[in-house]
Design an enzyme around this catalytic site. Structure first.
Site, PDB file in Angstrom:
ATOM      1  N   ASN A  41     -19.801 -45.755  60.483  1.00  0.00           N
ATOM      2  CA  ASN A  41     -18.973 -44.686  60.653  1.00  0.00           C
ATOM      3  C   ASN A  41     -17.324 -44.986  60.059  1.00  0.00           C
ATOM      4  O   ASN A  41     -16.853 -45.970  60.162  1.00  0.00           O
ATOM      5  CB  ASN A  41     -18.534 -44.314  62.125  1.00  0.00           C
ATOM      6  CG  ASN A  41     -20.022 -43.701  62.775  1.00  0.00           C
ATOM      7  OD1 ASN A  41     -20.825 -43.138  61.930  1.00  0.00           O
ATOM      8  ND2 ASN A  41     -20.082 -44.364  63.912  1.00  0.00           N
ATOM      9  N   SER A  73     -22.686 -47.518  65.565  1.00  0.00           N
ATOM     10  CA  SER A  73     -23.158 -46.928  66.679  1.00  0.00           C
ATOM     11  C   SER A  73     -23.818 -47.625  67.602  1.00  0.00           C
ATOM     12  O   SER A  73     -24.418 -48.448  67.347  1.00  0.00           O
ATOM     13  CB  SER A  73     -23.741 -45.714  66.262  1.00  0.00           C
ATOM     14  OG  SER A  73     -24.501 -45.162  67.370  1.00  0.00           O
ATOM     15  N   SER A 120      15.268 -47.266  82.166  1.00  0.00           N
ATOM     16  CA  SER A 120      14.406 -47.223  80.733  1.00  0.00           C
ATOM     17  C   SER A 120      14.086 -48.737  80.061  1.00  0.00           C
ATOM     18  O   SER A 120      13.614 -48.717  79.106  1.00  0.00           O
ATOM     19  CB  SER A 120      15.496 -46.552  79.683  1.00  0.00           C
ATOM     20  OG  SER A 120      16.659 -47.152  79.593  1.00  0.00           O
ATOM     21  N   THR A 143     -12.114 -25.773  45.079  1.00  0.00           N
ATOM     22  CA  THR A 143     -11.347 -24.813  45.839  1.00  0.00           C
ATOM     23  C   THR A 143     -12.126 -24.120  46.623  1.00  0.00           C
ATOM     24  O   THR A 143     -13.449 -23.914  46.419  1.00  0.00           O
ATOM     25  CB  THR A 143     -10.892 -23.697  44.761  1.00  0.00           C
ATOM     26  OG1 THR A 143     -11.818 -22.906  44.076  1.00  0.00           O
ATOM     27  CG2 THR A 143     -10.048 -24.421  43.670  1.00  0.00           C
ATOM     28  N   HIS A 144     -11.833 -23.912  47.964  1.00  0.00           N
ATOM     29  CA  HIS A 144     -12.653 -23.524  48.976  1.00  0.00           C
ATOM     30  C   HIS A 144     -13.682 -24.401  49.305  1.00  0.00           C
ATOM     31  O   HIS A 144     -14.701 -23.753  50.104  1.00  0.00           O
ATOM     32  CB  HIS A 144     -13.130 -22.069  48.754  1.00  0.00           C
ATOM     33  CG  HIS A 144     -12.245 -20.848  48.012  1.00  0.00           C
ATOM     34  ND1 HIS A 144     -11.466 -20.138  48.801  1.00  0.00           N
ATOM     35  CD2 HIS A 144     -11.685 -20.895  46.833  1.00  0.00           C
ATOM     36  CE1 HIS A 144     -10.663 -19.542  48.045  1.00  0.00           C
ATOM     37  NE2 HIS A 144     -10.748 -19.993  46.964  1.00  0.00           N
ATOM     38  N   LYS A 193     -26.025 -46.131  61.588  1.00  0.00           N
ATOM     39  CA  LYS A 193     -24.865 -45.708  61.401  1.00  0.00           C
ATOM     40  C   LYS A 193     -23.921 -46.499  61.023  1.00  0.00           C
ATOM     41  O   LYS A 193     -23.732 -47.641  61.350  1.00  0.00           O
ATOM     42  CB  LYS A 193     -24.270 -44.794  62.774  1.00  0.00           C
ATOM     43  CG  LYS A 193     -24.953 -43.733  63.215  1.00  0.00           C
ATOM     44  CD  LYS A 193     -24.827 -42.465  62.351  1.00  0.00           C
ATOM     45  CE  LYS A 193     -23.597 -42.043  62.226  1.00  0.00           C
ATOM     46  NZ  LYS A 193     -23.300 -41.147  63.356  1.00  0.00           N
ATOM     47  N   GLU A 232     -11.042 -41.644  60.252  1.00  0.00           N
ATOM     48  CA  GLU A 232     -10.924 -40.654  61.451  1.00  0.00           C
ATOM     49  C   GLU A 232      -9.956 -40.899  62.280  1.00  0.00           C
ATOM     50  O   GLU A 232      -9.389 -39.834  62.740  1.00  0.00           O
ATOM     51  CB  GLU A 232     -12.155 -40.891  62.295  1.00  0.00           C
ATOM     52  CG  GLU A 232     -13.634 -40.321  61.501  1.00  0.00           C
ATOM     53  CD  GLU A 232     -14.754 -40.778  62.132  1.00  0.00           C
ATOM     54  OE1 GLU A 232     -15.114 -39.721  62.877  1.00  0.00           O
ATOM     55  OE2 GLU A 232     -15.149 -41.800  62.051  1.00  0.00           O
ATOM     56  N   LYS A 238      13.544 -42.314  73.065  1.00  0.00           N
ATOM     57  CA  LYS A 238      13.038 -43.499  72.613  1.00  0.00           C
ATOM     58  C   LYS A 238      11.304 -43.241  72.585  1.00  0.00           C
ATOM     59  O   LYS A 238      10.752 -44.010  71.530  1.00  0.00           O
ATOM     60  CB  LYS A 238      13.580 -44.482  73.575  1.00  0.00           C
ATOM     61  CG  LYS A 238      15.101 -44.896  73.199  1.00  0.00           C
ATOM     62  CD  LYS A 238      15.630 -45.519  74.377  1.00  0.00           C
ATOM     63  CE  LYS A 238      17.185 -45.557  74.278  1.00  0.00           C
ATOM     64  NZ  LYS A 238      17.472 -43.911  74.671  1.00  0.00           N
TER      65      LYS A 238
HETATM   66  N1  ARG Z   1      19.372 -45.898  78.888  1.00  0.00           N
HETATM   67  C1  ARG Z   1      20.477 -44.945  78.377  1.00  0.00           C
HETATM   68  C2  ARG Z   1      19.823 -44.109  77.474  1.00  0.00           C
HETATM   69  O1  ARG Z   1      18.697 -44.706  76.562  1.00  0.00           O
HETATM   70  C3  ARG Z   1      21.721 -45.717  77.844  1.00  0.00           C
HETATM   71  C4  ARG Z   1      22.759 -44.825  77.917  1.00  0.00           C
HETATM   72  C5  ARG Z   1      23.333 -44.308  79.142  1.00  0.00           C
HETATM   73  N2  ARG Z   1      24.173 -43.648  79.677  1.00  0.00           N
HETATM   74  C6  ARG Z   1      24.861 -43.174  80.801  1.00  0.00           C
HETATM   75  N3  ARG Z   1      25.795 -42.559  80.723  1.00  0.00           N
HETATM   76  N4  ARG Z   1      23.927 -43.144  81.687  1.00  0.00           N
HETATM   77  O2  ARG Z   1      20.177 -43.168  76.908  1.00  0.00           O
END
Ligand code: ARG
Length: 463
Positions: free
Chosen positions: A292, A284, A30, A162-163, A290, A297, A332
């Site tokens: 925009n 554009s 991660s 409205t509408h 244009k 948006e 995350k």
């Molecule tokens: N990178 C892990 C997470 O984001 C950290 C916790 C990992 N814990 C484990 N027991 N492998 O959740």
């Protein structure tokens, strides 16, 4: 490098007899996205080490070495002198390994009495708490900008819909204050969510707590948490707080998306109600004329991913058994992208809203079309003794005549109007003006300019 040395590189490598498969190593890592937690990870570790020394698990000298070492690691990261290693999986193990490189064996004592499970839960909460405070400020800036425009446009008349059909005249200030009210609720939801973010899971360790004599209240105090969490199993597995934040974000974006839709419509030649400055628009590559409204948006478009992240997190948590599961690593990216998106959209809006220019003449002309004072005429008849349902019918006939003649009610002669009802007299023209119509809705929450000004004054007090 031998297999043996490769497995022992891992902080958990002791019981393994072959190295992690190269793809699995990348698949399970991660660090590519959780490195943004580095600052809060180090803050959490410093508090943990401080508490461990206070209860006698570390010596004061060890604590000092660890704290100095962690500050050094932070400085390295901020100076760009830190190579994140995928084989060290995540931000937590990368930082711990670097600490041990720096200060030697004492670095290996930092992880006493904790687990990455309570560590990561703590880091996310610390990080999210700071981001919530940034978002709250940005939201306030947008709210304050809205109040300024609403005040400027308290008397500007536009058609209310409205509408999406012309309904009754309103003031542009009143319309802007409707947006403001949505943001008030968003700001309240954000602060409510913050209360449940600001509790500390540290000390839950892997899932059951720890055998060391830790002082969780002390760590919570050091980290500015309101209190430690109550149950260790819940502490490491709860992600409600992230879901709540994403739910706040989805509603906020839904509101911004509604504003955006109106801004896009209103800048069109067909509505022509407002102008956005060039710096918030793009052109554009093929059509030279244009201009925009890209910012509204895009904000409208980005609502999709934020709503999607809420569903991702809900689905992530659905059916998870207690306690920590690796699934949670997937919390995350949706959360981080939600934060980035919301911050970007709020910044764009807070910068852009004060620069909205109302085209008052155009709004007024539009309010004159579509018989927006028809209800006022019906109310006039009622005040002269005609039952409301009959008044409705009479005005309907007058409108049909106006449609055929292409004239507004206010453009008919007294004789023409009196032809629909004998109670109609010269004073009818007072209620058929746009100003008369908005002025008459003079109660709390109504569109009369005086009420709009009072609403703005109350809002400024609260903000
Ligand atoms: N990178 C892990 C997470 O984001 C950290 C916790 C990992 N814990 C484990 N027991 N492998 O959740």
């Amino acid at each position: 490098m031998t297999d043996q040395s490769k497995t022992s590189e891992k902080p958990w490598g002791g019981r393994f007899s072959e190295p992690t498969d190269a793809f699995v190593e990348r698949f399970t890592a991660s660090v590519g996205f959780d490195q943004r937690l580095y600052h809060h990870d180090i803050t959490g570790s410093i508090a943990h080490a401080t508490m461990l020394a206070e209860v006698g698990v570390l010596t004061a000298a060890e604590r000092d070495q660890i704290v100095e070492g962690l500050n050094g690691v932070k400085a390295d990261i901020e100076a760009g002198n830190f190579e994140w290693s995928v084989s060290l999986e995540d931000v937590h193990m990368n930082i711990e390994a670097r600490l041990t490189d720096r200060i030697g064996i004492t670095g290996k004592k930092l992880h006493t009495g904790r687990s990455r499970n309570d560590q990561v839960a703590t880091d996310i909460r610390l990080y999210l708490r700071d981001e919530i405070d940034v978002i709250a400020e940005e939201l306030k800036r947008l709210q304050s900008g809205l109040l300024d425009v609403a005040e400027r446009e308290a008397d500007t008349i536009m058609p209310g819909f409205t509408h999406l059909q012309t309904a009754q005249p309103v003031t542009f200030g009143h319309h802007l204050m409707a947006w403001y009210e949505m943001l008030v609720r968003d700001a309240e939801r954000l602060q409510d969510c913050r209360k449940r973010v600001n509790v500390m899971p540290l000390g839950a360790a892997a899932l059951a707590g720890t055998t060391y004599p830790i002082d969780r209240a002390m760590t919570a105090r050091l980290l500015g948490f309101d209190r430690p969490t109550e149950n260790s199993l819940d502490s490491v597995s709860d992600r409600d707080f992230a879901i709540e934040f994403c739910s706040f974000a989805a509603l906020l974006m839904t509101h911004l998306s509604r504003f955006s839709e109106e801004l896009v419509l209103w800048t069109s030649a067909q509505f022509d109600f407002i102008d956005l400055p060039d710096r918030f628009c793009t052109g554009s590559s093929i059509m030279p004329q244009k201009k925009n409204p890209d910012v509204p948006e895009l904000v409208r478009g980005k609502t999709g991913r934020v709503n999607g992240h809420l569903v991702s997190l809900l689905t992530l948590m659905k059916s998870q058994p207690l306690a920590y599961n690796k699934d949670n690593q997937e919390d995350k990216e949706p959360l981080f992208d939600t934060l980035d998106t919301v911050k970007g959209c709020l910044k764009a809006y807070a910068d852009m809203v004060p620069a909205i220019r109302a085209k008052a003449d155009s709004m007024r002309a539009a309010a004159k079309r579509g018989f927006s004072t028809a209800t006022d005429l019906a109310d006039y008849l009622v005040k002269k003794g005609v039952p409301f349902r009959d008044a409705h019918e009479i005005v309907g006939k007058a409108v049909a005549f106006g449609v055929a003649e292409q004239r507004d009610l206010s453009e008919m002669t007294l004789d023409e109007l009196a032809g629909f009802s004998s109670v109609i007299a010269a004073d009818v023209f007072d209620v058929l003006t746009l100003e008369g119509s908005v002025q008459a809705r003079n109660h709390l929450g109504g569109t009369a300019p005086g009420q709009v000004r009072a609403a703005i004054a109350r809002a400024r007090q609260q903000l």
